[in-house]
Design an enzyme around this catalytic site. Sequence first.
Site, PDB file in Angstrom:
ATOM      1  N   ASP A   1       0.698  -1.339  -0.012  1.00 39.11           N
ATOM      2  CA  ASP A   1       0.056  -0.042   0.005  1.00 39.11           C
ATOM      3  C   ASP A   1       0.658   1.216   0.028  1.00 39.11           C
ATOM      4  O   ASP A   1       1.511   1.478   1.006  1.00 39.11           O
ATOM      5  CB  ASP A   1      -0.964  -0.137   1.056  1.00 39.11           C
TER       6      ASP A   1
ATOM      7  N   ASP B   1     -10.027  -4.909  -0.778  1.00 33.34           N
ATOM      8  CA  ASP B   1      -8.979  -4.476   0.045  1.00 33.34           C
ATOM      9  C   ASP B   1      -9.739  -3.633   0.973  1.00 33.34           C
ATOM     10  O   ASP B   1     -10.310  -2.706   0.698  1.00 33.34           O
ATOM     11  CB  ASP B   1      -8.082  -3.519  -0.843  1.00 33.34           C
TER      12      ASP B   1
HETATM   13 ZN    ZN Z   1      -4.038  -1.508  -0.841  1.00 29.96          ZN
END
Ligand code: ZN
Length: 194
Positions: free
Chosen positions: A4, A144
């Site tokens: 991320d 996610d």
């Molecule tokens: Zn992510």
Amino acid sequence: MHLDVMDGHFVPNLTIGPPVVASIRKHTNLPLDCHLMIEHPDEFIPAFADAGANWISVHQEATRHLNRTLEHIRDHGCKVGVVINPATPVDTLTEVLDIVDYVLVMSVNPGFGAQKFIPGSLHKIAQLSRIRQSRGLEYRIEVDGGVSLKTVADIVRAGAEILVAGNAVFGKGDPKQQAEQLLKAAVEASLQKV
Ligand code: ZN
């Protein structure tokens, strides 16, 4: 491995950039799935590709010329992903679904870990699955945010195939055991799918 990447502008948090991706690359042969939660992603796609990213996804909301940005990822030899935030409808992707390898549905507002799954995301996963079938496309569906033992069955039954889990794996207990439990629940749910 899902990484991320946050820039403190597109999302209210800062995480990692290409040097960290390059360091991780040296220690694993696993595919690196770089989720760019950043503004002006075009400027950084080459650096992430050079750092060893195998998959790169960009947010529909962060790009003015989405088609061009997605082609840019393809030109750098990476799998192409597009991401939508919880408030963004699937319909905004109609014109690019045939040029992506995967679609990532955010099931929390991006920026922080350990958030609660937003149930409205389920109908978006199901919609993507229906569109894929009706148009004969092959993109994969990734989710996610808030993936946990509580939510995983619904997510898989809706049609998701790639699950991103942070807190559910690393939050408490043994990560390997947590990941195995989650995977087992996901496989069981996929077998129940009609
Ligand atoms: Zn992510």
